[in-house]
Design a protein around this motif. Structure first.
Motif, PDB file in Angstrom:
ATOM      1  N   ASN A   6      12.024  -7.478   4.512  1.00  0.00           N
ATOM      2  CA  ASN A   6      13.425  -6.886   4.616  1.00  0.00           C
ATOM      3  C   ASN A   6      14.740  -8.531   5.046  1.00  0.00           C
ATOM      4  N   ILE A   7      14.202  -9.068   4.116  1.00  0.00           N
ATOM      5  CA  ILE A   7      15.645 -10.420   4.034  1.00  0.00           C
ATOM      6  C   ILE A   7      16.181 -10.296   2.929  1.00  0.00           C
ATOM      7  N   MET A   8      18.294 -10.355   3.590  1.00  0.00           N
ATOM      8  CA  MET A   8      18.742 -10.741   2.776  1.00  0.00           C
ATOM      9  C   MET A   8      19.465 -12.132   2.119  1.00  0.00           C
ATOM     10  N   TYR A   9      19.982 -12.801   2.750  1.00  0.00           N
ATOM     11  CA  TYR A   9      19.560 -13.878   3.081  1.00  0.00           C
ATOM     12  C   TYR A   9      18.440 -14.855   4.242  1.00  0.00           C
ATOM     13  N   PRO A  10      17.946 -15.516   3.131  1.00  0.00           N
ATOM     14  CA  PRO A  10      16.650 -16.189   3.930  1.00  0.00           C
ATOM     15  C   PRO A  10      17.341 -17.804   5.306  1.00  0.00           C
ATOM     16  N   PHE A  11      16.292 -18.417   5.707  1.00  0.00           N
ATOM     17  CA  PHE A  11      16.956 -18.951   7.033  1.00  0.00           C
ATOM     18  C   PHE A  11      17.602 -19.947   6.273  1.00  0.00           C
ATOM     19  N   GLY A  12      18.318 -21.269   6.498  1.00  0.00           N
ATOM     20  CA  GLY A  12      18.167 -22.117   5.062  1.00  0.00           C
ATOM     21  C   GLY A  12      19.106 -22.114   4.580  1.00  0.00           C
ATOM     22  N   TYR A  13      19.790 -20.486   3.901  1.00  0.00           N
ATOM     23  CA  TYR A  13      20.251 -20.469   2.574  1.00  0.00           C
ATOM     24  C   TYR A  13      21.039 -20.335   2.322  1.00  0.00           C
ATOM     25  N   GLY A  14      22.128 -21.518   1.161  1.00  0.00           N
ATOM     26  CA  GLY A  14      23.218 -21.666   0.948  1.00  0.00           C
ATOM     27  C   GLY A  14      23.489 -22.445  -0.057  1.00  0.00           C
ATOM     28  N   LEU A  15      25.081 -21.426  -0.943  1.00  0.00           N
ATOM     29  CA  LEU A  15      25.195 -22.466  -2.006  1.00  0.00           C
ATOM     30  C   LEU A  15      25.899 -23.560  -1.876  1.00  0.00           C
ATOM     31  N   THR A  16      25.947 -24.289  -3.125  1.00  0.00           N
ATOM     32  CA  THR A  16      27.486 -25.636  -3.416  1.00  0.00           C
ATOM     33  C   THR A  16      28.075 -25.376  -4.716  1.00  0.00           C
ATOM     34  N   TYR A  17      28.738 -25.484  -5.146  1.00  0.00           N
ATOM     35  CA  TYR A  17      29.325 -25.837  -6.334  1.00  0.00           C
ATOM     36  C   TYR A  17      28.466 -26.526  -7.685  1.00  0.00           C
ATOM     37  N   GLY A  18      27.094 -26.806  -7.444  1.00  0.00           N
ATOM     38  CA  GLY A  18      26.664 -27.196  -8.001  1.00  0.00           C
ATOM     39  C   GLY A  18      24.975 -26.563  -8.380  1.00  0.00           C
ATOM     40  N   LYS A  19      24.098 -27.117  -9.209  1.00  0.00           N
ATOM     41  CA  LYS A  19      22.733 -26.970  -9.049  1.00  0.00           C
ATOM     42  C   LYS A  19      21.746 -27.504  -8.841  1.00  0.00           C
ATOM     43  N   VAL A  20      21.378 -27.457  -8.044  1.00  0.00           N
ATOM     44  CA  VAL A  20      20.550 -28.491  -7.629  1.00  0.00           C
ATOM     45  C   VAL A  20      19.195 -27.893  -7.235  1.00  0.00           C
ATOM     46  N   SER A  21      18.042 -28.885  -8.530  1.00  0.00           N
ATOM     47  CA  SER A  21      16.860 -29.194  -8.335  1.00  0.00           C
ATOM     48  C   SER A  21      15.552 -29.895  -7.793  1.00  0.00           C
ATOM     49  N   TYR A  22      14.907 -29.491  -8.034  1.00  0.00           N
ATOM     50  CA  TYR A  22      13.743 -30.226  -6.754  1.00  0.00           C
ATOM     51  C   TYR A  22      12.352 -30.195  -7.672  1.00  0.00           C
ATOM     52  N   SER A  23      11.729 -31.498  -7.503  1.00  0.00           N
ATOM     53  CA  SER A  23      10.666 -31.639  -8.599  1.00  0.00           C
ATOM     54  C   SER A  23       9.696 -32.628  -8.246  1.00  0.00           C
ATOM     55  N   ASP A  24       8.388 -32.998  -7.921  1.00  0.00           N
ATOM     56  CA  ASP A  24       7.406 -33.928  -7.772  1.00  0.00           C
ATOM     57  C   ASP A  24       7.147 -34.108  -6.259  1.00  0.00           C
ATOM     58  N   ALA A  25       6.828 -33.016  -6.152  1.00  0.00           N
ATOM     59  CA  ALA A  25       6.883 -33.187  -4.208  1.00  0.00           C
ATOM     60  C   ALA A  25       5.657 -33.814  -4.392  1.00  0.00           C
ATOM     61  N   THR A  26       5.241 -34.892  -3.488  1.00  0.00           N
ATOM     62  CA  THR A  26       3.879 -35.493  -3.276  1.00  0.00           C
ATOM     63  C   THR A  26       3.721 -36.153  -2.070  1.00  0.00           C
ATOM     64  N   VAL A  27       3.192 -35.812  -1.636  1.00  0.00           N
ATOM     65  CA  VAL A  27       2.023 -36.943  -0.159  1.00  0.00           C
ATOM     66  C   VAL A  27       1.791 -38.092  -0.606  1.00  0.00           C
ATOM     67  N   ALA A  61      29.930 -33.841  -7.850  1.00  0.00           N
ATOM     68  CA  ALA A  61      29.721 -34.148  -6.606  1.00  0.00           C
ATOM     69  C   ALA A  61      28.404 -33.160  -5.556  1.00  0.00           C
ATOM     70  N   VAL A  62      26.951 -33.028  -5.405  1.00  0.00           N
ATOM     71  CA  VAL A  62      27.270 -31.724  -3.750  1.00  0.00           C
ATOM     72  C   VAL A  62      26.784 -33.099  -3.186  1.00  0.00           C
ATOM     73  N   THR A  63      26.669 -32.101  -1.690  1.00  0.00           N
ATOM     74  CA  THR A  63      25.219 -33.006  -0.486  1.00  0.00           C
ATOM     75  C   THR A  63      24.702 -31.506  -0.359  1.00  0.00           C
ATOM     76  N   GLU A  64      23.252 -31.594  -0.724  1.00  0.00           N
ATOM     77  CA  GLU A  64      22.117 -30.861  -0.969  1.00  0.00           C
ATOM     78  C   GLU A  64      21.688 -31.261   0.807  1.00  0.00           C
ATOM     79  N   VAL A  65      21.655 -30.162   1.189  1.00  0.00           N
ATOM     80  CA  VAL A  65      20.554 -29.659   2.474  1.00  0.00           C
ATOM     81  C   VAL A  65      18.853 -29.586   1.879  1.00  0.00           C
ATOM     82  N   ALA A  66      18.241 -30.576   2.380  1.00  0.00           N
ATOM     83  CA  ALA A  66      17.094 -30.835   1.844  1.00  0.00           C
ATOM     84  C   ALA A  66      16.467 -29.873   2.913  1.00  0.00           C
TER      85      ALA A  66
END
Length: 724
Positions: free
Chosen positions: A586-607, A632-637
């Protein structure tokens, strides 16, 4: 002359000589002063100091003082002040440094206004330095009218931003306060508005300590908030403003709170007239004082003399209740003229100054959330023909929210858009429809006019006319709350009519302080922006964002559901099925969601310290972010934790860290989160917290994890570790 007259002769009452006071720590010295002035009050005078409109005591040099002032997003209800975005918009910034700056700006303006008010002998409501803000209740249900006052649905985000606001408001002096902040409404207060004076809430201890209390605890222990406001409702059968369990056992004994506790306005009256716990005003007042309440907003404490005479209270009980109040006024430097207070004499020129305007504009920019962008935004400034539609485009009420001040430079959305385009661009504006009434036929012609435009910017949404506190929203049948989250048919019909001609692009800007049904809006629009109530700079901010002079960085601080029909009953305070922590569909847009004028990818998460981690030191988490775009973008990680037994006895996931990260075009950046071990603890059924053994997953992403987040194309990267 009467300079310092408040304490003339008071040294006779002190246990140490006057010269000895200078050698005492400031806190202890002021405590002695507070005790001395209380000792000289009559019973009637003491009672007069325990209500929000406190009487003056001429013989002691004590001026009248009204404790009720508001500063939810700027000094409110007190004339000219800088108006910042409504807190739900500040929640969307995920920017605690910005919120701290706002708190500081608000309190500086408050000081300046207070000094002027004192000079003209204005001792009335909204003219003081004790501000009943912030609201750190959890926005647990999208129908709640007061959700706009909060920072959203997540306790950690709420606590982090609320603490930043408090620190900014109160200043950094070890004793004195620039202004006194107040954490409200304690506790478990988030609707239904119409039942708040009679409703009894019985949450499970897990929900109480996992969801409803953490933000308050953070404000008390990390923010050192000076005041806490008790709520209207009952909790476990006792009024929240008269509960020894909440006010004394948890707040003072467990958390170490040292400030004063104030009731919500009329909440003590509710003890006998609403909740029917007491049989009289005297009994209700006695219950509240014995439970730990120091100050009443209302007039039931006028029965305190009667309560003492009946033996329900002793005068010593009143003395104890008065101590934190006298200390607050001494910390503010306003019980007597105090040249040692570093916050004296703030200049009037600070009110609405350029620095505060710049902060308000930045906040408005960061608050707005881009939910959809089908290659339409940013717009070109040399666009040939632009059509702007909707009453919100020219009505600043749609930017104000509630508990607002008055700015001398409000900007409409239309003016902000007009300031961006070239001199050769044609702009037309029509109101188009009436937001809370059926569409009138004589407005239909505007859809025809819009057909020749390259882009139509349509403003739809809610205002304080349809959502707000009990009694505020004139179009609601739920006394402030909404019965559903759909917009009025007049607005949706206009969007439908506008979409019939596919030759132009539609950018839909949605206003309001709470989630709306976005399904059809998203389907019919080429771009969708959630603008909230952005304050005085909202018009300029929308222009900056739509035309690319600023980039979208806002993220939803609350889940936007597809429908409220499948949500738990509104008066069910269990968190099961609520917020991103317990919602699976029942989720249309999830918590924490929002677009920027770019595309940011995440990788290599490591503890980094996974192999040796035993839950006693900070967890070291690394992740690499890459900006794949040309801007240039500001990403909310955002970092989410999934603990053992996730979704069964613990949340599906929980936000435990976040950071705003600036990425240049094509830039890779590896960032590290150092996460305190207490953030990994899970609340148990009895309300206690512990570090559970087993497998943990941490996910770093641009929104709360889930199937809908994946459908929306949000990038993420996860890592695992085990606690044995």
């Amino acid at each position: 002359m009467r300079t310092g007259s408040l304490f003339i002769g008071l040294t006779l009452c002190l246990a140490v000589p006057a010269f000895g006071q200078e050698q005492m720590p400031k806190e202890a010295q002021m405590q002695e002063k507070a005790k001395a002035v209380i000792a000289q009050m009559t019973l009637k005078e003491k009672v007069g100091q325990l209500m929000n409109d406190a009487i003056g005591i001429d013989r002691l040099g004590v001026k009248p003082y009204n404790w009720w002032s508001e500063a939810l997003h700027g000094v409110a209800r007190s004339g000219r002040a800088t108006m910042f975005p409504e807190p739900i918009g500040l929640g969307a910034t995920f920017d605690d440094d910005l919120v701290h700056a706002i708190g500081e700006a608000v309190s500086k303006e408050a000081r300046a206004k207070y000094d002027v008010a004192q000079k003209i002998h204005n001792y009335g409501i909204y003219a003081g330095l004790t501000f009943w803000s912030p609201n750190v209740n959890i926005f647990r249900d999208p129908r709640w009218g007061r959700g706009m006052e909060t920072y959203g649905e997540d306790p950690f985000l709420t606590g982090t931003l609320g603490t930043a606001f408090v620190k900014g408001m109160q200043g950094d002096d070890p004793f004195y306060l620039r202004a006194a902040a107040c954490a409200k409404h304690y506790a478990v207060h988030s609707g239904p508005e119409k039942d708040r004076h009679v409703f009894d809430v019985n949450p499970g201890k897990r929900d109480l300590f996992e969801t409803y209390l953490p933000a308050f605890k953070m404000l008390v222990q990390q923010g050192k908030v000076e005041a806490v406001m008790g709520a209207y409702n009952r909790v476990y059968g006792k009024s929240a403003s008269g509960s020894d369990y909440l006010l004394t056992d948890i707040l003072r004994k467990d958390w170490g709170f040292k400030g004063h506790i104030v009731s919500d306005c009329g909440a003590v009256t509710d003890i006998w007239k609403g909740h029917r716990i007491a049989k009289s005003g005297a009994e209700a007042a006695a219950i509240a004082v014995k439970a730990g309440l120091n100050l009443e907003c209302g007039n039931t404490f006028s029965h305190l003399e009667e309560a003492v005479q009946q033996g329900l209270l002793t005068e010593a009980d009143l003395d104890n209740a008065l101590m934190p109040l006298m200390m607050t006024r001494l910390k503010l430097g306003i019980l007597e003229p105090d040249p040692s207070c570093p916050y004296n004499e703030e200049q009037e020129s600070v009110i609405g100054c350029q620095k505060h305007i710049d902060i308000a504009r930045k906040a408005a920019q960061e608050s707005m959330v881009l939910l959809k962008n089908d290659h339409v935004l940013p717009l070109k400034k040399d666009i040939k023909f632009l059509f702007v539609i909707g009453p919100a485009a020219t009505d600043v009420f749609y930017e104000m929210g509630n508990y607002y001040g008055v700015s001398d430079r409000m900007s409409t959305y239309l003016s902000g858009i007009a300031s961006k385009v070239s001199a050769g661009t044609s702009i037309n504006y029509r109101q188009g429809f009436l937001a809370i009434m059926p569409k009138l036929n004589d407005m239909d012609y505007s859809t025809g006019e819009a057909k020749s435009a390259e882009v139509c910017i349509l403003f739809i949404g809610n205002s304080g006319n349809v959502e707000g506190e009990e009694g505020e929203a004139i179009a609601s049948s739920a006394r402030g709350d909404r019965v559903d989250i759909k917009l009025s048919e007049s607005q949706l019909n206009y969007l439908r009519d506008l979409r019939k001609d596919n030759n132009h692009k539609i950018v839909t800007v949605v206003t309001g302080g709470s989630p709306v049904d976005m399904t059809e809006i998203s389907e019919l629009s080429d771009a969708v922006v959630m603008a909230w109530y952005p304050g005085q700079e909202g018009g300029y901010a929308i222009g900056d964002l739509l035309f690319g002079d600023a980039g979208f960085t806002g993220r939803l601080p609350i889940t936007f559901p597809k429908s409220v029909d499948v949500l738990p009953a509104y008066d069910d305070y269990s968190m099961n099925g609520r917020t991103y922590k317990y919602m699976k569909d029942n989720i249309m847009y999830p918590f924490g969601y929002g677009l920027t004028y770019g595309k940011v990818s995440y990788s290599d998460a490591t503890v980094v310290n996974a192999n040796k981690y035993k839950g006693k030191e900070n967890l070291q988490l690394q992740v690499t972010l890459k900006n794949d775009g040309d801007r240039a973008v500001t990403e909310v990680a955002q970092v989410y934790l999934s603990a053992p037994e996730a979704g069964v006895h613990t949340p599906i996931e929980s936000l435990i860290a976040f950071r705003r990260v600036i990425l240049q075009p094509k830039e890779n950046k590896t960032i590290t989160f150092s996460i305190a071990p207490e953030k990994l603890q899970m609340v148990q059924a009895n309300g206690t917290s512990k570090l559970m053994k087993g497998a943990y997953t941490v996910m770093v992403a641009g929104a709360a994890p889930g199937s809908r987040t994946t459908e929306l194309g949000v990038s993420s990267s996860q890592a695992s570790f085990v606690i044995k």
